[in-house]
Scaffold this motif. Structure first.
Motif, PDB file in Angstrom:
ATOM      1  N   UNK A 291       1.013  -8.864  13.452  1.00 11.69           N
ATOM      2  CA  UNK A 291       0.219  -9.015  12.132  1.00 11.69           C
ATOM      3  C   UNK A 291      -0.490  -7.963  11.702  1.00 11.69           C
ATOM      4  N   UNK A 292      -0.639  -7.178  11.438  1.00 13.35           N
ATOM      5  CA  UNK A 292      -0.910  -6.188  10.610  1.00 13.35           C
ATOM      6  C   UNK A 292      -2.158  -7.129   9.304  1.00 13.35           C
ATOM      7  N   UNK A 293      -3.635  -7.332   9.817  1.00 13.59           N
ATOM      8  CA  UNK A 293      -3.949  -8.223   8.310  1.00 13.59           C
ATOM      9  C   UNK A 293      -3.844  -6.778   7.408  1.00 13.59           C
ATOM     10  N   UNK A 294      -4.525  -5.952   7.662  1.00 18.34           N
ATOM     11  CA  UNK A 294      -5.366  -4.988   6.822  1.00 18.34           C
ATOM     12  C   UNK A 294      -5.165  -3.545   7.591  1.00 18.34           C
TER      13      UNK A 294
ATOM     14  N   UNK B 191      -1.740   5.257   7.455  1.00 23.25           N
ATOM     15  CA  UNK B 191      -0.337   4.605   7.545  1.00 23.25           C
ATOM     16  C   UNK B 191       0.066   3.156   6.941  1.00 23.25           C
ATOM     17  N   UNK B 192       0.959   2.837   5.728  1.00 22.35           N
ATOM     18  CA  UNK B 192       0.563   1.404   6.030  1.00 22.35           C
ATOM     19  C   UNK B 192       2.260   0.888   6.794  1.00 22.35           C
ATOM     20  N   UNK B 193       2.041  -0.776   7.276  1.00 25.80           N
ATOM     21  CA  UNK B 193       3.520  -0.586   7.806  1.00 25.80           C
ATOM     22  C   UNK B 193       5.048  -0.844   6.693  1.00 25.80           C
ATOM     23  N   UNK B 194       5.578  -0.587   7.584  1.00 24.09           N
ATOM     24  CA  UNK B 194       6.768  -1.149   6.618  1.00 24.09           C
ATOM     25  C   UNK B 194       7.588  -2.915   6.112  1.00 24.09           C
ATOM     26  N   UNK B 195       7.024  -3.519   5.284  1.00 25.03           N
ATOM     27  CA  UNK B 195       7.196  -4.806   5.218  1.00 25.03           C
ATOM     28  C   UNK B 195       9.250  -4.995   5.626  1.00 25.03           C
ATOM     29  N   UNK B 196       9.571  -4.049   5.460  1.00 27.45           N
ATOM     30  CA  UNK B 196      11.559  -4.697   5.895  1.00 27.45           C
ATOM     31  C   UNK B 196      11.436  -4.985   7.363  1.00 27.45           C
ATOM     32  N   UNK B 197      10.151  -5.739   7.801  1.00 26.21           N
ATOM     33  CA  UNK B 197      10.465  -6.265   9.314  1.00 26.21           C
ATOM     34  C   UNK B 197      10.332  -7.871   9.247  1.00 26.21           C
ATOM     35  N   UNK B 198      10.663  -8.447  10.728  1.00 27.88           N
ATOM     36  CA  UNK B 198       9.958  -9.975  10.653  1.00 27.88           C
ATOM     37  C   UNK B 198       8.643  -9.218  11.441  1.00 27.88           C
ATOM     38  N   UNK B 199       7.886 -10.099  11.256  1.00 24.54           N
ATOM     39  CA  UNK B 199       6.546 -10.156  11.623  1.00 24.54           C
ATOM     40  C   UNK B 199       5.905 -11.715  12.012  1.00 24.54           C
TER      41      UNK B 199
ATOM     42  N   UNK C  95       0.148 -30.913   9.917  1.00 28.93           N
ATOM     43  CA  UNK C  95       0.506 -31.630   9.038  1.00 28.93           C
ATOM     44  C   UNK C  95       0.056 -30.661   7.536  1.00 28.93           C
ATOM     45  N   UNK C  96      -1.262 -30.112   8.381  1.00 24.82           N
ATOM     46  CA  UNK C  96      -1.608 -29.579   6.995  1.00 24.82           C
ATOM     47  C   UNK C  96      -1.265 -28.613   7.172  1.00 24.82           C
ATOM     48  N   UNK C  97      -1.723 -27.693   6.140  1.00 27.90           N
ATOM     49  CA  UNK C  97      -1.308 -26.115   5.553  1.00 27.90           C
ATOM     50  C   UNK C  97      -2.026 -25.383   6.258  1.00 27.90           C
ATOM     51  N   UNK C  98      -1.338 -24.114   6.102  1.00 27.99           N
ATOM     52  CA  UNK C  98      -2.727 -22.650   7.133  1.00 27.99           C
ATOM     53  C   UNK C  98      -2.291 -21.933   6.129  1.00 27.99           C
ATOM     54  N   UNK C  99      -3.424 -20.571   6.156  1.00 28.28           N
ATOM     55  CA  UNK C  99      -3.510 -19.271   5.864  1.00 28.28           C
ATOM     56  C   UNK C  99      -3.640 -18.538   6.211  1.00 28.28           C
ATOM     57  N   UNK C 100      -2.501 -17.997   6.163  1.00 30.19           N
ATOM     58  CA  UNK C 100      -2.475 -16.404   7.237  1.00 30.19           C
ATOM     59  C   UNK C 100      -2.501 -15.282   6.366  1.00 30.19           C
ATOM     60  N   UNK C 101      -3.048 -14.410   6.796  1.00 26.44           N
ATOM     61  CA  UNK C 101      -2.806 -12.847   5.847  1.00 26.44           C
ATOM     62  C   UNK C 101      -1.455 -11.247   6.135  1.00 26.44           C
ATOM     63  N   UNK C 102      -0.650 -11.577   6.224  1.00 29.43           N
ATOM     64  CA  UNK C 102      -0.152  -9.649   6.399  1.00 29.43           C
ATOM     65  C   UNK C 102      -0.136  -8.621   5.490  1.00 29.43           C
ATOM     66  N   UNK C 103      -1.180  -7.806   5.807  1.00 31.84           N
ATOM     67  CA  UNK C 103      -0.916  -6.801   5.083  1.00 31.84           C
ATOM     68  C   UNK C 103      -1.690  -7.037   4.002  1.00 31.84           C
TER      69      UNK C 103
ATOM     70  N   UNK D 196       0.849  -1.384  -0.195  1.00 32.93           N
ATOM     71  CA  UNK D 196       0.288   0.082   0.352  1.00 32.93           C
ATOM     72  C   UNK D 196       0.964   1.136  -0.127  1.00 32.93           C
ATOM     73  N   UNK D 197       1.018   2.062  -0.907  1.00 32.78           N
ATOM     74  CA  UNK D 197       1.243   3.531  -1.133  1.00 32.78           C
ATOM     75  C   UNK D 197       0.670   4.537  -0.571  1.00 32.78           C
ATOM     76  N   UNK D 198       1.553   5.360  -0.074  1.00 28.72           N
ATOM     77  CA  UNK D 198       0.540   6.954   0.221  1.00 28.72           C
ATOM     78  C   UNK D 198       1.030   7.815  -0.072  1.00 28.72           C
TER      79      UNK D 198
END
Length: 373
Positions: A258-261, A16-24, A34-42, A2-4
């Protein structure tokens, strides 16, 4: 990303958007089995899974065939199998197999985005920015997680609100009125404030209800009549993008974001009670101490859940009030929160600057006939 773009968005902290250059932190280690899970980050849909060696992987959660979620599928060996047509995707994001591929057909040369991911201190950490920087930037350390002298409790926060509301809530030690039945301290006074481009440290003095100095002291967590007020330092730090605090010598608390949106934030709240004051306990066998740590794990979860429930209601009220009247501004008096807002803008500006430099560089290359073929 997301740009400003507009002048309003450039200065409005709630856009304000997150800075993705960090570990979340996107999941707890125990959540990925055993199974995959779905997550959402920004707004980025990501699938997490473990291969046959229990190694964690993170890919764009979209099958390249029909763009359905890979997290609806299953793990086969070291690959993800799509639930729809059985396409298999390897850990590098490439197509590894198509069940109905004809002899005269080649595997599609599709490529899903792979995310740097690591497992540390009981959580799955993901880097959504420049992969090169992922090797230079370290995730926040949580030394108490495995330390036998600390008893941990964990709960999740799920708020329909911008992440700035949550971090402001965590840095604001003046809202104790909300938590009269749940809070471990009272009477906070801000004494000192330190600020850089990537962290804000606020130092309060407070009255602590707990003192873990006797073998029965931990019972204070369950029996309020045993609690007695005494002064203790209360330090809270926003170490972008996460938060940690320390109350006296007995308590450590973390909040891993973990900012989702722009209007949804998930986080993990961790509480650690110290047993450092009991030297005789430290002489016991490691096996017994590990048993004690496991047995007492989540002993403070009810306390955390009560705090979170009250805070989330306030945070979501703030978000809704903003959505209804974005032109209105609150009257903020806590200097720590003003510093937090400045830090969030600084981090967002770093992203905007990097995006602008990338655009200019690309334009320069095209203008000089260096288009990528």
């Amino acid at each position: 990303m997301t740009t400003i773009s507009s002048p309003v968005a450039r200065f409005d902290i709630r856009q304000q958007a997150i800075n993705p250059n960090h570990w979340y932190v996107v999941a707890g280690s125990s959540e990925v089995k055993d199974q995959p899970i779905g997550v959402v980050l920004w707004n980025q849909a990501i699938v997490l899974y473990r291969d046959s060696h229990h190694q964690i992987h993170a890919l764009e959660d979209s099958c390249p065939h029909r763009f359905v979620r890979l997290s609806r599928g299953s793990v086969v060996g070291d690959e993800l199998e799509c639930a729809y047509h059985g396409w298999r995707i390897n850990a590098a994001g490439g197509c590894a197999a198509v069940p109905y591929l004809a002899e005269n057909q080649k595997l599609p040369t599709c490529q899903l985005r792979c995310y740097p991911v690591r497992e540390q201190d009981g959580f799955i950490w993901l880097f959504a920015g420049d992969p090169v920087l992922a090797e230079k930037i370290m995730p926040m350390s949580i030394p108490e997680w495995d330390h036998l002298n600390y008893i941990g409790s964990v709960t999740t926060i799920d708020a329909q609100a911008h992440f700035s509301y949550l971090i402001e809530n965590l840095m604001d030690m003046y809202h104790g009125h909300l938590h009269q039945d749940w809070q471990a301290w009272t009477g906070a006074i801000l004494e000192d404030l330190e600020e850089t481009d990537d962290r804000v440290d606020a130092h309060y003095q407070a009255q602590n209800y707990y003192r873990i100095d006797k073998i029965w002291s931990i019972s204070q967590l369950f029996l309020p009549r045993l609690r007695r007020l005494h002064p203790d330092p209360l330090d809270v730090s926003y170490i972008y993008p996460h938060w940690k605090s320390r109350l006296g010598e007995d308590f450590r608390i973390y909040c891993l974001f973990c900012p989702v949106s722009p209007t949804h934030t998930r986080a993990y709240l961790l509480h650690f009670t110290s047993l450092e004051a009991f030297p005789k306990l430290h002489k016991l066998s490691v096996r017994f101490r590990r048993f004690l740590k496991t047995w007492l794990t989540n002993s403070a979860k009810g306390l955390l859940d009560g705090l979170v429930k009250q805070d989330v209601a306030m945070i979501e009220d703030e978000q809704q009030a903003y959505l209804n009247h974005p032109e209105r501004r609150p009257h903020e008096l806590n200097r720590a929160l003003i510093s937090v807002q400045r830090l969030i803008r600084t981090q967002a500006a770093q992203v905007a600057k990097a995006d602008l430099m990338g655009t200019l560089t690309q334009g320069y290359s095209i203008g000089n006939g260096n288009e990528t073929q």
